[in-house]
Write an enzyme that holds these catalytic residues in place. Sequence first.
Site, PDB file in Angstrom:
ATOM      1  N   HIS A   6       1.222  38.886 -21.022  1.00 24.85           N
ATOM      2  CA  HIS A   6       0.375  37.692 -21.071  1.00 24.85           C
ATOM      3  C   HIS A   6       1.252  36.470 -21.260  1.00 24.85           C
ATOM      4  O   HIS A   6       2.245  36.509 -21.981  1.00 24.85           O
ATOM      5  CB  HIS A   6      -0.634  37.797 -22.230  1.00 24.85           C
ATOM      6  CG  HIS A   6      -1.764  36.820 -22.137  1.00 24.85           C
ATOM      7  ND1 HIS A   6      -1.643  35.523 -22.558  1.00 24.85           N
ATOM      8  CD2 HIS A   6      -3.027  36.942 -21.648  1.00 24.85           C
ATOM      9  CE1 HIS A   6      -2.792  34.890 -22.360  1.00 24.85           C
ATOM     10  NE2 HIS A   6      -3.645  35.728 -21.804  1.00 24.85           N
ATOM     11  N   ASP A  33      -7.486  41.427 -19.628  1.00 24.26           N
ATOM     12  CA  ASP A  33      -7.952  41.428 -18.240  1.00 24.26           C
ATOM     13  C   ASP A  33      -7.891  42.820 -17.631  1.00 24.26           C
ATOM     14  O   ASP A  33      -8.730  43.180 -16.799  1.00 24.26           O
ATOM     15  CB  ASP A  33      -7.105  40.458 -17.404  1.00 24.26           C
ATOM     16  CG  ASP A  33      -7.201  39.032 -17.902  1.00 24.26           C
ATOM     17  OD1 ASP A  33      -8.329  38.548 -18.041  1.00 24.26           O
ATOM     18  OD2 ASP A  33      -6.157  38.410 -18.176  1.00 24.26           O
ATOM     19  N   HIS A  74      -5.722  31.373 -13.418  1.00 27.57           N
ATOM     20  CA  HIS A  74      -6.432  31.211 -14.695  1.00 27.57           C
ATOM     21  C   HIS A  74      -7.497  32.284 -14.863  1.00 27.57           C
ATOM     22  O   HIS A  74      -7.315  33.249 -15.602  1.00 27.57           O
ATOM     23  CB  HIS A  74      -7.038  29.813 -14.744  1.00 27.57           C
ATOM     24  CG  HIS A  74      -7.647  29.436 -16.068  1.00 27.57           C
ATOM     25  ND1 HIS A  74      -7.492  30.190 -17.217  1.00 27.57           N
ATOM     26  CD2 HIS A  74      -8.418  28.370 -16.436  1.00 27.57           C
ATOM     27  CE1 HIS A  74      -8.134  29.607 -18.211  1.00 27.57           C
ATOM     28  NE2 HIS A  74      -8.704  28.509 -17.761  1.00 27.57           N
TER      29      HIS A  74
END
Length: 430
Positions: free
Chosen positions: A306, A364, A265
């Site tokens: 993703h 990210d 996560h």
Amino acid sequence: MVNEVAKLTLPGKETLELPIIKGTLGPDVIDIGMLSKAEMFTFDPGFRSTASCESKITFIDGNKGLLLHRGYPIEQLAEHSDFLEVCYLLLFGELPNTVQKVEFEKKVKNHTLIHEQLIRFYSGFRRDAHPMAIMCGVVGALSAFYHDSLDIHNEEHREMASFRLIAKMPTLAAMSYKYSVGQPFVSPLNRMSYAENFLHMMFSVPSEEMIPNPILVKAMDRIFILHADHEQNASTSTVRLAGSSGANPFACIAAGIAALWGPAHGGANEAVLAMLQEIGDVSNIPKFIEKAKDKNDPFRLMGFGHRVYKNFDPRATVMRKSCYEVLDELGLHDDPLFAIALKLEEIALKDPYFIEKKLYPNVDFYSGIILRAIGIPTNMFTVIFAMARTVGWIAHWNEMISSPDLSINRPRQLYTGSTMRDFTPMDKRK
């Protein structure tokens, strides 16, 4: 809004008519609540096809690369707002006017300090404790200090708890870093913006106050905005689940932090840096690209593609801009790790394999690069994620508590264990 029904025929039972509920955006939802009357439940591991709640806060369309907060595209918010303005939007449903924004910022900044007794908690942790472990403890402990905001059914209490959590998270986070490196804690300066104050508390020392670079402050603010909320993810669902029992907001946010800590996560941007370090040098990139394309090789390129966004991550476009601004400002384009990252980005945007599979760099990928450039250690990356996501958790918690349909969450299960059997005395067991 219910316009149609879905008919479900069950073996040996009468046909059920299940209402089809239409939201303002997204797929229609089948209300299966009456299944329990037929003594049946649905089986949906991971809740991939289950709407666990009704919400007005955030909408995601992964196929279109769309992320809306209260209807506003994330790209517009990241370009034109600051983090506290987005906080106001998530909490109250509308963008603030000038007076409302000033008043909101004043209320938040009024709660940035930490109770002196809570500061002593830090000395109970080992110096090498992971900052997320510390955050789980100290955020949960806030409920022991603020008894005046624990009545979840009191709107003023909920609002006060919201202000305190948003305000104190940067202070607690910076303290967890300072403790790990053996430096004195730095008090917040309320004349600074939210992001600026965090960087000040991270990198100032009593003998020399650090004035954060405006480019880095802007990048930090964007990271906060882009991580503020992401619909019903694992940590947000955890906050809602804990909150449905009537637990106080500080305990619920601590539960969210624990869920976020999981590497599947909140640890993605930390994994990006680990991958870059594993690659080691630009000359090694072709070998690792081939490894990534090999289905039988366990190596995976982190920060590409993703789980939710099947096309592109809308947050990545904004983060990419900030990434290049930071690298330009700090003159880090020649840094070995950043050189690897930029080369990987170039390949991913041109290589047919990546294009076909839509493995574009995600938020990210860029946020990890930015945080390292700023000087933030990798074990703090998830802490910063938690700081930003706190407002989303609070918004969802408050929305749930305010709902007239509030009830404790109680998922069902598909039991596959032993049927009923009699107890066997020890001397008769084989």
